[in-house]
Write a protein that holds these residues in place. Sequence first.
Motif, PDB file in Angstrom:
ATOM      1  N   UNK A 200      51.175  50.931  33.736  1.00 12.93           N
ATOM      2  CA  UNK A 200      52.485  50.524  32.837  1.00 12.93           C
ATOM      3  C   UNK A 200      52.447  49.185  33.025  1.00 12.93           C
ATOM      4  N   UNK A 201      51.904  48.627  31.581  1.00 10.38           N
ATOM      5  CA  UNK A 201      51.932  47.663  30.766  1.00 10.38           C
ATOM      6  C   UNK A 201      52.229  47.400  29.636  1.00 10.38           C
ATOM      7  N   UNK A 209      55.534  46.557  38.505  1.00 12.55           N
ATOM      8  CA  UNK A 209      55.682  46.734  40.088  1.00 12.55           C
ATOM      9  C   UNK A 209      57.169  47.074  40.969  1.00 12.55           C
ATOM     10  N   UNK A 210      56.852  47.272  41.941  1.00  9.31           N
ATOM     11  CA  UNK A 210      57.677  47.707  42.924  1.00  9.31           C
ATOM     12  C   UNK A 210      57.959  47.423  44.283  1.00  9.31           C
ATOM     13  N   UNK A 287      55.583  41.889  36.119  1.00 13.27           N
ATOM     14  CA  UNK A 287      55.565  40.780  36.543  1.00 13.27           C
ATOM     15  C   UNK A 287      53.799  40.628  36.062  1.00 13.27           C
ATOM     16  N   UNK A 288      54.349  39.849  35.676  1.00 15.51           N
ATOM     17  CA  UNK A 288      52.701  38.997  34.451  1.00 15.51           C
ATOM     18  C   UNK A 288      51.356  39.328  35.348  1.00 15.51           C
ATOM     19  N   UNK A 291      49.539  37.388  37.396  1.00 13.40           N
ATOM     20  CA  UNK A 291      50.370  37.076  38.725  1.00 13.40           C
ATOM     21  C   UNK A 291      50.003  37.904  39.786  1.00 13.40           C
ATOM     22  N   UNK A 292      48.958  39.346  39.590  1.00 15.05           N
ATOM     23  CA  UNK A 292      49.462  39.854  40.615  1.00 15.05           C
ATOM     24  C   UNK A 292      48.554  40.012  41.526  1.00 15.05           C
ATOM     25  N   UNK A 293      48.244  39.216  41.269  1.00 17.43           N
ATOM     26  CA  UNK A 293      47.143  38.574  42.890  1.00 17.43           C
ATOM     27  C   UNK A 293      48.172  37.965  43.811  1.00 17.43           C
ATOM     28  N   UNK A 294      49.044  38.118  43.595  1.00 16.85           N
ATOM     29  CA  UNK A 294      50.070  37.059  44.188  1.00 16.85           C
ATOM     30  C   UNK A 294      51.027  37.564  44.963  1.00 16.85           C
TER      31      UNK A 294
END
Length: 319
Positions: A200-201, A209-210, A287-288, A291-294
């Motif tokens: 969901x963007x 995220x959760x 979350x941006x 930054x999803x990889x972090x």
Amino acid sequence: MLQQTTVPAVKSYFERFTALWPTVNDLAAAPEDLILKEWAGLGYYARARNLYKCACAVTKEYGGIFPDTEDELIQLPGIGPYSAAAITSIAYNKQATVVDGNVERIVSRLAALEEPLPQSKKTIKELAVHLYQDIGPRASDMPQALMDLGSMICTPKSPTCGLCPISQYCKARKSGDQEKYPVKSKKAPKPTRIGEVYWLETSSGEILVEKRLNDRMLGGMMALPGSNWDNNASQEEEALSSITHVKNWEECGKIKHVFTHFTLILTVRKAGISKKNLILNKNQHLVSIKDIGDLGFPSLYKKVSNMILTFDSSGNRNE
DNA sequence: CACCCGTGGTC
DNA sequence: TGACCAAGGGT
């Protein structure tokens, strides 16, 4: 970390953990969420929560020094029969009967045990006691020697009995049927579960995220929202009860992920959401996308985000 | 005791 | 591709 996990998989995690937290006290002082994030990808996430609990207990109850008896060690979180014996022997150079998967295999073959694992664990432990008796001043060498024997010579498949220093005592070798051991009980067939997962963007490129609840699969880890996985019915409404007016779903494909005791197939869907209408529960946040990889996603959700990002950048969107 | 809990490598 | 496996532990 090495519980049910290979040395190559553990190595970089171990180095990072010990660099971040050189002492037990340092680990106990760390935020649990950061420990879980650093653990992401290693699996069996309860180990990370137990490691943290263990560090807290050792810090508080033992002044940051692990106790040196099996009885005390086994009471610590995440420390069971194997680890308690291994620490007693390897860290403190005291006699202890260390039984891991390698030793189970070695003992099963030495005695040609027909009783299958895991029922035979008790018998194996009783026999293993003899391997660890009267081993002199270097008690810490024996478990490591046996584990190395198991991992390099007495291997599950094609053991190199010609190089084995104790092959003359091995009943399985005598019978010529060493690969048959250890006998194992049949395992239950692995079921397949299905579910849905949502990307969901917002218009400004933020993703919902959760953090998952502690008592579930992937407990405590960051995740994408989705349905439950335990039945065949779509639980979209329930899963999205906190999100209003999600329309224009775009189906992006399916993700298959194999866990220890079931296979999961998730349908991946994406949609745009409006920040205004968003009602987040306390485990959720935005979350941006960069930054999803972090975040510290476990592998399942890495697969999902990789699918979405690949999908986007390949120009295959069809809106 | 039976079941639950991840992941990546290998054959 | 699928089944097996890895320095197991908690419930």
